[in-house]
Design a protein around this motif. Structure first.
Motif, PDB file in Angstrom:
ATOM      1  N   ALA A   1       0.831  -1.207   0.000  1.00  0.00           N
ATOM      2  CA  ALA A   1       0.000   0.000   0.000  1.00  0.00           C
ATOM      3  C   ALA A   1       0.863   1.254   0.000  1.00  0.00           C
ATOM      4  O   ALA A   1       0.572   2.229  -0.702  1.00  0.00           O
ATOM      5  CB  ALA A   1      -0.915  -0.009   1.223  1.00  0.00           C
ATOM      6  N   ALA A   2       1.944   1.221   0.795  1.00  0.00           N
ATOM      7  CA  ALA A   2       2.830   2.387   0.853  1.00  0.00           C
ATOM      8  C   ALA A   2       3.513   2.623  -0.479  1.00  0.00           C
ATOM      9  O   ALA A   2       3.587   3.750  -0.968  1.00  0.00           O
ATOM     10  CB  ALA A   2       3.883   2.182   1.952  1.00  0.00           C
ATOM     11  N   VAL A   3       4.007   1.529  -1.098  1.00  0.00           N
ATOM     12  CA  VAL A   3       4.643   1.659  -2.407  1.00  0.00           C
ATOM     13  C   VAL A   3       3.634   2.138  -3.436  1.00  0.00           C
ATOM     14  O   VAL A   3       3.931   2.971  -4.295  1.00  0.00           O
ATOM     15  CB  VAL A   3       5.286   0.325  -2.830  1.00  0.00           C
ATOM     16  N   GLY A   4       2.405   1.610  -3.332  1.00  0.00           N
ATOM     17  CA  GLY A   4       1.358   2.045  -4.251  1.00  0.00           C
ATOM     18  C   GLY A   4       1.067   3.522  -4.122  1.00  0.00           C
ATOM     19  O   GLY A   4       0.807   4.211  -5.107  1.00  0.00           O
ATOM     20  N   SER A   5       1.151   4.058  -2.888  1.00  0.00           N
ATOM     21  CA  SER A   5       0.935   5.488  -2.673  1.00  0.00           C
ATOM     22  C   SER A   5       2.015   6.298  -3.354  1.00  0.00           C
ATOM     23  O   SER A   5       1.754   7.343  -3.956  1.00  0.00           O
ATOM     24  CB  SER A   5       0.941   5.792  -1.164  1.00  0.00           C
ATOM     25  N   VAL A   6       3.264   5.813  -3.263  1.00  0.00           N
ATOM     26  CA  VAL A   6       4.369   6.515  -3.919  1.00  0.00           C
ATOM     27  C   VAL A   6       4.161   6.526  -5.427  1.00  0.00           C
ATOM     28  O   VAL A   6       4.365   7.542  -6.098  1.00  0.00           O
ATOM     29  CB  VAL A   6       5.716   5.843  -3.566  1.00  0.00           C
ATOM     30  N   VAL A   7       3.747   5.390  -5.978  1.00  0.00           N
ATOM     31  CA  VAL A   7       3.516   5.288  -7.423  1.00  0.00           C
ATOM     32  C   VAL A   7       2.451   6.280  -7.867  1.00  0.00           C
ATOM     33  O   VAL A   7       2.618   7.028  -8.835  1.00  0.00           O
ATOM     34  CB  VAL A   7       3.107   3.858  -7.817  1.00  0.00           C
ATOM     35  N   SER A   8       1.339   6.321  -7.142  1.00  0.00           N
ATOM     36  CA  SER A   8       0.248   7.203  -7.548  1.00  0.00           C
ATOM     37  C   SER A   8       0.645   8.665  -7.418  1.00  0.00           C
ATOM     38  O   SER A   8       0.249   9.501  -8.229  1.00  0.00           O
ATOM     39  CB  SER A   8      -1.001   6.924  -6.699  1.00  0.00           C
TER      40      SER A   8
ATOM     41  N   LYS B   1       5.903  16.293  -5.264  1.00  0.00           N
ATOM     42  CA  LYS B   1       4.923  15.457  -4.583  1.00  0.00           C
ATOM     43  C   LYS B   1       5.615  14.379  -3.738  1.00  0.00           C
ATOM     44  O   LYS B   1       5.199  14.086  -2.619  1.00  0.00           O
ATOM     45  CB  LYS B   1       3.958  14.836  -5.592  1.00  0.00           C
ATOM     46  N   LEU B   2       6.700  13.791  -4.277  1.00  0.00           N
ATOM     47  CA  LEU B   2       7.432  12.808  -3.501  1.00  0.00           C
ATOM     48  C   LEU B   2       8.220  13.472  -2.371  1.00  0.00           C
ATOM     49  O   LEU B   2       8.394  12.889  -1.299  1.00  0.00           O
ATOM     50  CB  LEU B   2       8.364  11.998  -4.400  1.00  0.00           C
ATOM     51  N   PHE B   3       8.682  14.688  -2.609  1.00  0.00           N
ATOM     52  CA  PHE B   3       9.344  15.445  -1.540  1.00  0.00           C
ATOM     53  C   PHE B   3       8.393  15.594  -0.360  1.00  0.00           C
ATOM     54  O   PHE B   3       8.766  15.344   0.798  1.00  0.00           O
ATOM     55  CB  PHE B   3       9.769  16.819  -2.066  1.00  0.00           C
ATOM     56  N   ARG B   4       7.155  15.973  -0.632  1.00  0.00           N
ATOM     57  CA  ARG B   4       6.169  16.139   0.440  1.00  0.00           C
ATOM     58  C   ARG B   4       5.834  14.807   1.105  1.00  0.00           C
ATOM     59  O   ARG B   4       5.638  14.734   2.317  1.00  0.00           O
ATOM     60  CB  ARG B   4       4.899  16.785  -0.123  1.00  0.00           C
ATOM     61  N   PHE B   5       5.761  13.754   0.297  1.00  0.00           N
ATOM     62  CA  PHE B   5       5.458  12.434   0.847  1.00  0.00           C
ATOM     63  C   PHE B   5       6.514  12.031   1.874  1.00  0.00           C
ATOM     64  O   PHE B   5       6.191  11.615   2.992  1.00  0.00           O
ATOM     65  CB  PHE B   5       5.387  11.398  -0.276  1.00  0.00           C
ATOM     66  N   TYR B   6       7.805  12.173   1.496  1.00  0.00           N
ATOM     67  CA  TYR B   6       8.867  11.768   2.412  1.00  0.00           C
ATOM     68  C   TYR B   6       9.046  12.770   3.548  1.00  0.00           C
ATOM     69  O   TYR B   6       9.480  12.395   4.644  1.00  0.00           O
ATOM     70  CB  TYR B   6      10.175  11.558   1.651  1.00  0.00           C
ATOM     71  N   ARG B   7       8.711  14.014   3.322  1.00  0.00           N
ATOM     72  CA  ARG B   7       8.783  15.014   4.393  1.00  0.00           C
ATOM     73  C   ARG B   7       7.839  14.617   5.530  1.00  0.00           C
ATOM     74  O   ARG B   7       8.134  14.838   6.708  1.00  0.00           O
ATOM     75  CB  ARG B   7       8.402  16.401   3.835  1.00  0.00           C
ATOM     76  N   GLN B   8       6.699  14.040   5.175  1.00  0.00           N
ATOM     77  CA  GLN B   8       5.695  13.673   6.171  1.00  0.00           C
ATOM     78  C   GLN B   8       5.753  12.190   6.547  1.00  0.00           C
ATOM     79  O   GLN B   8       4.886  11.692   7.265  1.00  0.00           O
ATOM     80  CB  GLN B   8       4.305  14.011   5.624  1.00  0.00           C
ATOM     81  N   SER B   9       6.764  11.480   6.071  1.00  0.00           N
ATOM     82  CA  SER B   9       6.844  10.037   6.303  1.00  0.00           C
ATOM     83  C   SER B   9       7.058   9.727   7.779  1.00  0.00           C
ATOM     84  O   SER B   9       7.561  10.540   8.551  1.00  0.00           O
ATOM     85  CB  SER B   9       7.977   9.428   5.475  1.00  0.00           C
ATOM     86  N   ARG B  10       6.676   8.519   8.145  1.00  0.00           N
ATOM     87  CA  ARG B  10       6.792   8.077   9.537  1.00  0.00           C
ATOM     88  C   ARG B  10       7.884   7.005   9.628  1.00  0.00           C
ATOM     89  O   ARG B  10       7.697   5.899   9.110  1.00  0.00           O
ATOM     90  CB  ARG B  10       5.464   7.505  10.025  1.00  0.00           C
ATOM     91  N   PRO B  11       9.002   7.334  10.259  1.00  0.00           N
ATOM     92  CA  PRO B  11      10.077   6.350  10.403  1.00  0.00           C
ATOM     93  C   PRO B  11       9.576   5.101  11.125  1.00  0.00           C
ATOM     94  O   PRO B  11       8.743   5.176  12.030  1.00  0.00           O
ATOM     95  CB  PRO B  11      11.125   7.083  11.247  1.00  0.00           C
ATOM     96  N   GLY B  12      10.067   3.948  10.699  1.00  0.00           N
ATOM     97  CA  GLY B  12       9.652   2.704  11.322  1.00  0.00           C
ATOM     98  C   GLY B  12       8.383   2.121  10.748  1.00  0.00           C
ATOM     99  O   GLY B  12       7.893   1.100  11.231  1.00  0.00           O
TER     100      GLY B  12
ATOM    101  N   GLY C   1       0.615  15.947 -15.360  1.00  0.00           N
ATOM    102  CA  GLY C   1       0.688  17.393 -15.185  1.00  0.00           C
ATOM    103  C   GLY C   1       1.178  17.834 -13.817  1.00  0.00           C
ATOM    104  O   GLY C   1       1.227  19.013 -13.527  1.00  0.00           O
ATOM    105  N   GLU C   2       1.533  16.909 -12.964  1.00  0.00           N
ATOM    106  CA  GLU C   2       1.978  17.270 -11.628  1.00  0.00           C
ATOM    107  C   GLU C   2       3.500  17.289 -11.550  1.00  0.00           C
ATOM    108  O   GLU C   2       4.183  16.637 -12.334  1.00  0.00           O
ATOM    109  CB  GLU C   2       1.429  16.271 -10.602  1.00  0.00           C
TER     110      GLU C   2
END
Length: 389
Positions: free
Chosen positions: A6-13, A25-36, A19-20
């Motif tokens: 599911a997490a990998v699928g979120s990165v893919v989407s 978008k990936l910068f924001r995803f990893y900025r808000q990521s939860r370690p562990g 147009g984005e």
């Protein structure tokens, strides 16, 4: 496995919406990521060679990189605090020619010297730092002396004001980078540290760049909430020479993208002691640091920093002894921080800085020239080199 997928699928989407800005978008995803959690399942970990792979949309096949073992003697490597080059592991990424990742090649304990230099020596005048904009030269004369007692007793006084070292965000060395004009200049220069120049020359030679000259350095000091915005390092006048990056302290996520931001970046961990080299095609790629990761043990140091620097050093070593008191201060700082040194060669051999146009020449610039400059300025405004500054 379901959560990982599911997490990998979120990165893919995130990276494939038409147009984005895929990078942002990936910068924001990893900025808000939860370690562990599964959020980091697509991040490449080069320190675990047998599992160094990514599964996200920007992931590339990890390949072995060849080093020029004979270009650096074991003695010179030791002088800089490095293992013999024959013992280094070096990797690249398919599709990113010129990118080299070397997981911690330092001898046990020798990272102590470079951490201490970043905090105690390189932060001193005449080098330039972010605090200079708001404080006098007298107030920023010796950040270490003003901060060391604060840091030594940090745990016993959680509510204290932050020390000056904890407010430090960047320091420039050699040719001092001008954050406003995005340029280097001949008249804004101080001697580059000889020990860091020697370290950089050995690493560059091992990667096939004999004759590399360390002329400018930008040190970034990260807190756990710090980021480094998406940018390209293009201000140096000679792009044929590599950009060297040294990481110390807490781990971080590094994103390496393409020539344009619509290409999804590859995410990788940068651990203490890791070295990255960006050269050739990879020299001018977009990159960023969206996340500094807290220690899994709470406020702790990476294992590689727990070994002390040897008491007896080579007679001609560029590494200096580190007192117990000094390392106590460094330890306190690094428990919640990361330091990164990037070293560059600004000018080619026999190259000079271009002459700045006089006021009269500036008035003679054509309308076409103004359009070009405006386009360039808009691009530079979109590229934040260091949001923490």
């Amino acid at each position: 496995m379901g959560k990982m997928a599911a997490a990998v699928g979120s990165v893919v989407s995130l990276a494939t919406e038409p147009g984005e800005d895929a990078f942002r978008k990936l910068f924001r995803f990893y900025r808000q990521s939860r370690p562990g959690t599964a959020d980091l399942g697509a991040v490449i970990d080069f320190s675990a060679a047998h599992t160094a792979r990514g599964t996200g949309p920007g992931a590339r096949k990890v390949i072995r990189s060849q080093l020029s073992v004979s270009s650096v003697s074991d003695h010179d490597a030791h002088r800089a605090g490095l293992q013999p080059v024959s013992k280094w592991q070096a990797y690249g990424l398919q599709g990113y020619p010129g990118f080299i990742f070397i997981p911690n090649p330092f001898l046990p304990g020798y990272q102590w010297h470079w951490v201490k230099q970043c905090l105690k020596l390189y932060s001193q005048k005449p080098n330039v730092c972010n605090l200079d904009k708001h404080m006098t030269k007298e107030e920023t004369q010796d950040l270490w002396e003003q901060s060391k007692e604060f840091l030594r007793y940090k745990e016993s006084n959680k509510r204290r004001r932050r020390s000056l070292l904890e407010k430090l965000r960047w320091v420039t060395l050699g040719y001092h980078y001008n954050w406003d004009s995005k340029k280097y200049s001949a008249d804004h220069y101080t001697p580059f540290p000889s020990d860091l120049a020697f370290l950089s020359e050995q690493v560059a030679a091992a990667c096939g760049f004999q004759g590399f000259r360390a002329q400018a350095g930008i040190l970034n000091y990260y807190r756990l909430d710090s980021t480094l915005g998406i940018h390209v390092d293009r201000s140096e006048l000679d792009h044929s020479k590599p950009l060297l990056s040294f990481s110390f302290g807490q781990s971080a996520i590094f994103l390496l993208g393409g020539l344009k931001r619509d290409e999804a970046p590859t995410a990788m961990f940068m651990h203490s002691g890791d070295i990255m080299v960006m050269s050739g095609f990879s020299r001018l790629l977009n990159h960023a640091v969206p996340r500094v990761l807290p220690s899994p043990q709470g406020e702790g140091l990476p294992c590689c920093l727990e070994t002390p620097l040897p008491a007896v050093l080579l007679r001609d070593s560029v590494v200096e002894p580190c007192s117990e008191e000094d390392w106590q201060v460094c330890t306190s700082y690094l428990k919640t921080a990361r330091v990164n040194m990037t070293v560059r060669q600004v000018l080619a051999i026999d190259q000079d800085f271009p002459s700045e146009p006089t006021e009269e020449n500036k008035r003679d610039i054509t309308t076409e020239g103004f359009c070009h400059l405006n386009d360039e300025n808009r691009q530079l405004k979109r590229t934040k080199l260091n949001p923490d500054s």
